[in-house]
Write a protein that holds these residues in place. Structure first.
Motif, PDB file in Angstrom:
ATOM      1  N   ASP A   2      34.547  32.566  39.703  1.00 17.83           N
ATOM      2  CA  ASP A   2      34.006  33.919  39.815  1.00 17.83           C
ATOM      3  C   ASP A   2      32.498  33.892  39.618  1.00 17.83           C
ATOM      4  O   ASP A   2      31.899  34.868  39.202  1.00 17.83           O
ATOM      5  CB  ASP A   2      34.671  34.838  38.789  1.00 17.83           C
ATOM      6  CG  ASP A   2      34.443  34.337  37.367  1.00 17.83           C
ATOM      7  OD1 ASP A   2      33.852  33.250  37.200  1.00 17.83           O
ATOM      8  OD2 ASP A   2      34.852  35.030  36.426  1.00 17.83           O
ATOM      9  N   THR A  57      43.999  41.128  36.959  1.00 11.69           N
ATOM     10  CA  THR A  57      43.752  39.804  37.535  1.00 11.69           C
ATOM     11  C   THR A  57      45.075  39.082  37.793  1.00 11.69           C
ATOM     12  O   THR A  57      45.287  38.501  38.868  1.00 11.69           O
ATOM     13  CB  THR A  57      42.856  38.978  36.584  1.00 11.69           C
ATOM     14  OG1 THR A  57      41.630  39.682  36.395  1.00 11.69           O
ATOM     15  CG2 THR A  57      42.574  37.601  37.151  1.00 11.69           C
ATOM     16  N   GLN A  61      32.577  38.253  48.536  1.00 11.95           N
ATOM     17  CA  GLN A  61      32.549  37.698  47.180  1.00 11.95           C
ATOM     18  C   GLN A  61      32.926  36.218  47.177  1.00 11.95           C
ATOM     19  O   GLN A  61      32.302  35.417  46.478  1.00 11.95           O
ATOM     20  CB  GLN A  61      33.496  38.482  46.253  1.00 11.95           C
ATOM     21  CG  GLN A  61      33.015  39.888  45.987  1.00 11.95           C
ATOM     22  CD  GLN A  61      33.796  40.627  44.899  1.00 11.95           C
ATOM     23  OE1 GLN A  61      33.578  41.800  44.678  1.00 11.95           O
ATOM     24  NE2 GLN A  61      34.715  39.971  44.219  1.00 11.95           N
ATOM     25  N   THR A  64      38.508  36.332  43.494  1.00  8.46           N
ATOM     26  CA  THR A  64      37.294  36.385  42.675  1.00  8.46           C
ATOM     27  C   THR A  64      37.289  37.594  41.755  1.00  8.46           C
ATOM     28  O   THR A  64      36.486  37.665  40.828  1.00  8.46           O
ATOM     29  CB  THR A  64      36.045  36.453  43.582  1.00  8.46           C
ATOM     30  OG1 THR A  64      36.210  37.555  44.491  1.00  8.46           O
ATOM     31  CG2 THR A  64      35.873  35.178  44.388  1.00  8.46           C
ATOM     32  N   GLY A  68      33.124  32.454  45.018  1.00 12.02           N
ATOM     33  CA  GLY A  68      34.451  31.853  45.072  1.00 12.02           C
ATOM     34  C   GLY A  68      34.470  30.525  45.811  1.00 12.02           C
ATOM     35  O   GLY A  68      33.444  29.851  45.985  1.00 12.02           O
TER      36      GLY A  68
END
Lengths: 330, 330
Positions: free
Chosen positions: A229, A116, A254, A302, A259
């Motif tokens: 998320d 991440t 996503q 995300t 998001g």
């Protein structure tokens, strides 16, 4: 009979760090996503209301890698009452040739933390201004720390401003960061002070109401929003997306559900079919990165299965080379 | 630090068999599904065309169980060319209290085989006629064997008829079954001969065109169709569902996409909102099982996450009690 390599969190921490190797590995996976050929299904998400919990499963097949990961991410939000972390989980790695299980990575979420943060570095590498005078961060948790450390891998960061809802956590953050990065880290009074005072800002909160307003944006600013998320999270006011010169996200499908694109579309700040660039397209070179010193850029992350496959196959490669882990004959 | 128990296929085969324990465990999970409270998200499915492969992930949270499984099922259909089985996979078990990983079950699909056959026994227990004169099976693979063995756990099976597209495989099946069940097993010339000649029929094929026609159904027949688990598979002619007195499935939402209900709706044989009973409702007692000796019943099984959670937590319980497996300190 096949051998399955079982790696513990300790062994995985020894094998993989948040460094340029990890950033490059994640960047190559984004390039694959941008170039096509990656298979990445929608996230499997299971909400367990009676446990105040949610479990997500992500995966992606990336051509050219000899394995792919399936990541299980449980979030049990009553765990802190028991003195346990909310987030846990593991990854398994399957052979891309045969589907046979190659490894179980018992990382308790560590590899997710790394991949991440590495994605934040990839976004900054392509979208942040070349010269950063001051970096800002909203939130004071683990990702607030890792995102700034990741940024420092790709940009010189002379100074950091932090804001968090809880001032005590912001102060503790300055101490942790000053120790690990040896640069000045100061607490800001407000998100506005962070945004107005910095040329790169990373938002790392689970906020359900926007923290950044469009009026605060200024020429040359880059914002990476990595907190949202889930369909109820939102860090950027919808007008921020419309006001920015560029809105980029890791995966449009996503971002539109989990998001920042979600609320921007829902409120009508941008049209439903608003064209956005994906980070992978920029890495792959089919879309430009930052185009001028004055451009205002926003990148929404995300979290994607390609990052999981990238970091898991990287971890497995490193661990195997060092002989780490326990082999189970199966 | 938490301990993760790693169990190999060999250890899992020693712990779990296709027996009444396994059937009861799966039946209780269906009862939970029928009574409500179970959380079972849609299957995560990833098709990897360049590998001629597909990976499915299933999960379900079942209230009252102390863990829940996440099952990864890869199917790599070029594996037989390498002398490897197409289907593999594993399950992980997470704590229902904390989400922390408790076990990795490296079963290579064995537990799926057992829980799939066990569901057939649950269907037969509630829907097959009390007295079975002859049982039939379409297909001659592993499930053809396990489904008849499962049926024999809940009904006396005096004789078996088998049909398979490849007569040599059907003959080999009769030999394997005669050895394991010590009852007469004969090869039939056609699916029609099986359906007309038996009072319970299980279909276990990956057929993409219907094998059973509505005109062959006769009073008192029960059919369990367990082969279709994908949007292009179909074992029963659409008219079979309309002609039967009862159509039951493990999960309506899955049957309508992956199972026999899909083509019945698509061809207009039944309306889109056709009311069907779920097996769990019958087990839970909110819907009746077989209502008369003459009723024609059809049950479609697509395979559900509750079965995986049920068999995995059962396997873990048995393995722990016997001290099996390898504990990884994590």
């Amino acid at each position: 009979m096949t051998d399955v390599l079982v790696l513990t969190e300790r062994e995985l921490r020894a094998a993989v760090s948040l460094d340029l190797d990890a950033v490059d590995v994640v960047e190559r996976a984004f390039a694959g996503l941008g170039a096509g050929g990656v298979v990445m299904p929608p996230i499997l998400s299971m909400a367990i209301e009676e446990r105040h919990a949610e479990v997500d499963v992500k995966t992606a097949y990336v051509p050219g890698l000899d394995g792919f990961a399936i990541k299980v991410s449980p979030g049990f939000f009553d765990n802190p009452k028991r003195g346990l972390p909310s987030l846990n989980g593991m990854m398994i790695v399957l052979s891309a040739e045969t589907g046979i299980v190659q490894a179980a990575l018992l990382d308790n979420g560590y590899l997710t933390d790394v991949r991440t943060a590495a994605a934040g570095a990839v976004a900054a590498r392509h979208l942040a201004p070349a010269t950063v005078r001051r970096a800002g961060v909203l939130g004071a948790g683990l990702q607030a720390e890792l995102q700034i450390r990741a940024l420092a891998l790709v940009r010189t960061v002379p100074e950091v401003l932090v804001w968090a809802r809880d001032p005590a956590k912001a102060r503790a953050y300055t101490e942790r960061m000053a120790a690990s990065l040896s640069i000045p880290v100061r607490v800001a009074d407000s998100p506005e002070a962070v945004v107005r005072g910095c040329d790169v800002v990373v938002t790392t909160t689970p906020s359900r109401t926007p923290l950044i307003e469009a009026g605060w944006l200024h020429p040359g600013l880059h914002v990476t929003a990595m907190g949202s998320d889930a369909p109820d999270k939102n860090e950027l006011a919808p007008a921020v997306l419309a006001r920015a010169d560029r809105f980029v996200c890791d995966r449009r499908s996503q971002s539109a559900v989990l998001g920042e694109l979600r609320s921007a579309i829902a409120t009508g700040a941008v049209p439903e079919d608003w064209p956005v660039d994906e980070l992978g397209e920029i890495v792959a070179g089919t879309k430009p990165g930052r185009r001028s010193a004055d451009e205002i850029t926003v990148c929404d992350l995300t979290g994607t299965g390609v990052q999981d496959t990238a970091i898991a196959t990287h971890a497995l490669r490193v661990a195997r080379a060092s002989g780490a882990g326990h082999v189970v004959e199966n």
